[in-house]
Scaffold this motif. Sequence first.
Motif, PDB file in Angstrom:
ATOM      1  N   TRP A 216      47.544  32.254  39.666  1.00 31.30           N
ATOM      2  CA  TRP A 216      46.725  33.232  38.933  1.00 31.30           C
ATOM      3  C   TRP A 216      47.360  33.572  37.590  1.00 31.30           C
TER       4      TRP A 216
ATOM      5  N   ALA B  36      44.309  34.350  33.989  1.00 31.28           N
ATOM      6  CA  ALA B  36      43.109  35.010  34.522  1.00 31.28           C
ATOM      7  C   ALA B  36      43.226  36.527  34.560  1.00 31.28           C
TER       8      ALA B  36
ATOM      9  N   THR C 208      38.456  38.970  29.398  1.00 28.52           N
ATOM     10  CA  THR C 208      37.721  37.909  28.721  1.00 28.52           C
ATOM     11  C   THR C 208      37.589  38.201  27.227  1.00 28.52           C
TER      12      THR C 208
ATOM     13  N   ARG D  96      39.735  44.030  39.903  1.00 29.53           N
ATOM     14  CA  ARG D  96      39.197  42.756  40.403  1.00 29.53           C
ATOM     15  C   ARG D  96      37.676  42.834  40.558  1.00 29.53           C
TER      16      ARG D  96
ATOM     17  N   ARG E 251      36.121  42.795  37.050  1.00 35.36           N
ATOM     18  CA  ARG E 251      36.305  41.459  36.466  1.00 35.36           C
ATOM     19  C   ARG E 251      35.229  40.517  37.005  1.00 35.36           C
ATOM     20  N   MET E 252      34.975  40.593  38.310  1.00 40.00           N
ATOM     21  CA  MET E 252      33.955  39.736  38.919  1.00 40.00           C
ATOM     22  C   MET E 252      32.552  40.131  38.456  1.00 40.00           C
TER      23      MET E 252
ATOM     24  N   THR F 183      37.711  35.009  39.421  1.00 37.03           N
ATOM     25  CA  THR F 183      36.895  34.942  38.201  1.00 37.03           C
ATOM     26  C   THR F 183      35.456  34.535  38.511  1.00 37.03           C
TER      27      THR F 183
END
Length: 889
Positions: free
Chosen positions: A19, A24, A28, A65, A68-69, A716
């Motif tokens: 990771w 990651a 972004t 997390r 992010r998803m 991701t």
Amino acid sequence: MLDKVFDPKSAEPRLYAAWEASGAFAPTNDPEAEPFSIIMPPPNVTGSLHVGHALNNTLQDVLVRFERMRGKAALWLPGTDHAGIATQMVVERQLALAGNINRREMGRENFLAEVWKWKATSGGKIVEQLRRLGASCDWSRERFSLDEGSSCAVRKVFVTLFKEGLIYRDKRLVNWDPQFQTAISDLEVEQREIEGHFWHLAYPLADGSGEIVVSTTRPETMLGDAAVAVHPDDERYKHLVGKGVILPIVGRQIPIVADEHADPEKGSGAVKITPAHDFDDFQVARRHGLPMINILDEYAHVNESAPQAYRGLDRFTARAKVVDACDALGLLRGTEKIRHMVPHGDRSGVVVEPFLTDQWFVNAEVLARPAIEAVVEGDTVFAPRHWEKTYLEWMRNIQPWTISRQLWWGHRIPAWFGPDGTIFVEETEEEAKAQACAHYGRDEPLVQDEDVLDTWFSSALWPFSTLGWPDKTPDLKRFYPTHTLVTGFDIIPFWVARMMMQGLHLTEEVPFKRVFINALVRDASGAKMSKSKGNVMDPLDLIDEFGADALRFTLTAMSGVTRDIKLSRQRIEGYRNLGTKLWNATRFAQLNSCTRETTFSPELARMPLNRWIVGETARATKIVASALVECDFSEAADALYRFIWNVFCDWYIELSKPVLNGADSAVRDETRAVTAWVLDVTLKILHPIMPFLTEELWAETARLGAPRGHQGFIMTAAWPQLAESLVDPAADAEIRLIIDTISEGRSVRQELNIPPAARPLLLVVEASETQREALTANAQLIARLLRVADVRLVNAVPPGAVSYVIAGATLALPVAQFIELTTERNRLTKEITSLGAEADKLAKKLSNQDFIARAPEHVVEDTRDRLAAAKAGQAKLESALTRLFAVLN
């Protein structure tokens, strides 16, 4: 094929390294992505990962997390705090052990070199430990509260506030820690109840007409008395106001003043006034223009302001000597043993001394006003909301903040003193010299203030200084204000309030939109963890034993709105079993060739069982997402547990086995595709809480047959967006009928002790046509899972049968031939009586107000839990007995 078990010890380091190497963890670069930022509460460089850190950082990681998803530019910015007093204390202790080295003998520069050396080699271990927990923070942006960027921000803020008149220097009483020889704030003072004495001392009137008796717990401070105070309405002393007394031992005359600080109901009603050693007395002195005589030095030893015989004595040694002297002079009028609250330094553990000294202060009252308004108006919200009360109460009663510390490790105060004492405050020495030259008309030597700033001063700037402020950096523009702060309730006044004050004043925006207050982790019995009790649970040991995912899920599941979390190894083991359950379900999918073609869509499912699990998956995904958006972590974990364990792994897989082993290839292929799809979604919605296991299974399921879009890491991957239309009410009702029929039937068998080998019939007595069709169509499946001989339609409940109702349908199990009814009735009656007696005993205990007042909180809570369990067990058995009576009659 998957191994039989998941091995976290080998998988976790490998997955985390992959990771981190991939980048990651960074947000972004997509400019269209909505920013979501969390600034990590910086752990001290002296620390190691404890359970509180594990909880706090797990919850932050779950949020990051998840967002992010969801496609957001998710930034979790990590960092550590220099922790002034704590770090200096550790290094001083190490130097003393290494060779009895004293920092003052070393000198400032040499000592600080040792601290930096220690920080580089031994400090900050917690950062590596956070990696073991699975923290997906952007380590490329890691900050330290003494790095150059933070130092620049601190200097800027100090100078700005000073020039605005919000930082000032004053001689005031402060909380003084004699062990560290530094001022500490009110928040760093811990009140402890200890054994002590009340001494009653006679002060002779100066005119020789008598005496006045004062009561004190600190007779040594009488050496610095400036007056005796009585209440203005106290008739006993009105005639003495304005007269003088002779201060025993010292021989100095001091006045008797009238002040409401004196309590006529306490002691003699007369109190000694020692302005330099008592906060209340300090205010009395200001009202009456009394001198402030400091009789202690920074080590709490008696100084030269006291009589010669007492100079150099420790304060407690001086106390005993003063009492003996008063007794010898015939002025001791009595001694009482008492228990009273005494302030102690929370780091040093020594008694804190009110100490008159020059310090730097922040006018916190002015800064607090907009910070109060921001919470009242909802610009920043607390979750749970009741913590707003704690915040507002503190802010509305805020006192001047003492920000100078007599330490060497920390941000040096940017203030320089000229030869005549004039203070020049600038960001750099060069600017201070230029200001001094303009003031004096020539160059003059300047000496920088020796003090450093309170650690919380730099921590108060953390949300924006870490993003590059005071420069207008791209990160500051994109990620400030931050979104959510996750922290403990114990530092709401220490840190949250101060960040709000500084953030609003310096950036004109709140530093975060939401403050989530996590609970305190206690042991299984509810007691606070401490090394002395031997009940400390090291999260690294727990990770070694159970894996990071099991610990993370446990902490997430238990982080509801309550104040305390009762952590036990049994709970962690139970949640590890959830991971094992999902691992085995994935193996089941592999063994049954469960693959999803790229053209598959859940809307295409036709079989009721498959339409039901598709709807349950959509329902679970919605619940988890909604809960995480609201920081309802326990609800998200509970929904995941129910869905994975009960719905998917237990019922769907069990009900699908006959289909997967059946001859109908079309239904079999659909079931395989649905199983693979459900597994995909399940891994995604579980990932924020159990990242390692889900990442490992994601990589493995990518190899299940045809390509299924598993590009890159699951961390991701996109969060599932499932339409509510996927929930099919008809399929839901049919499968729920079958599940409830089996579940309730199993409960009846268990309650009545029906032997496992017994195979009664399942009788459908009353049911709608749709229910009859569903039950008969699935008769073979029900018979296998409920251990009955067959499913039959009948018109009435026959003798010797026990009935139960599911969704309006009446079902029955003929059981008389399999159990001895009278024996079973007696057993149930005995157990109900026993549970009733236990419930009465516990209820009586809880009705005892003395027990509620004296017992520790965790003991009271445990008693309530036991009462609830006893009542629930009693109710369940009474229901079984009712059923049995129906059979007997």
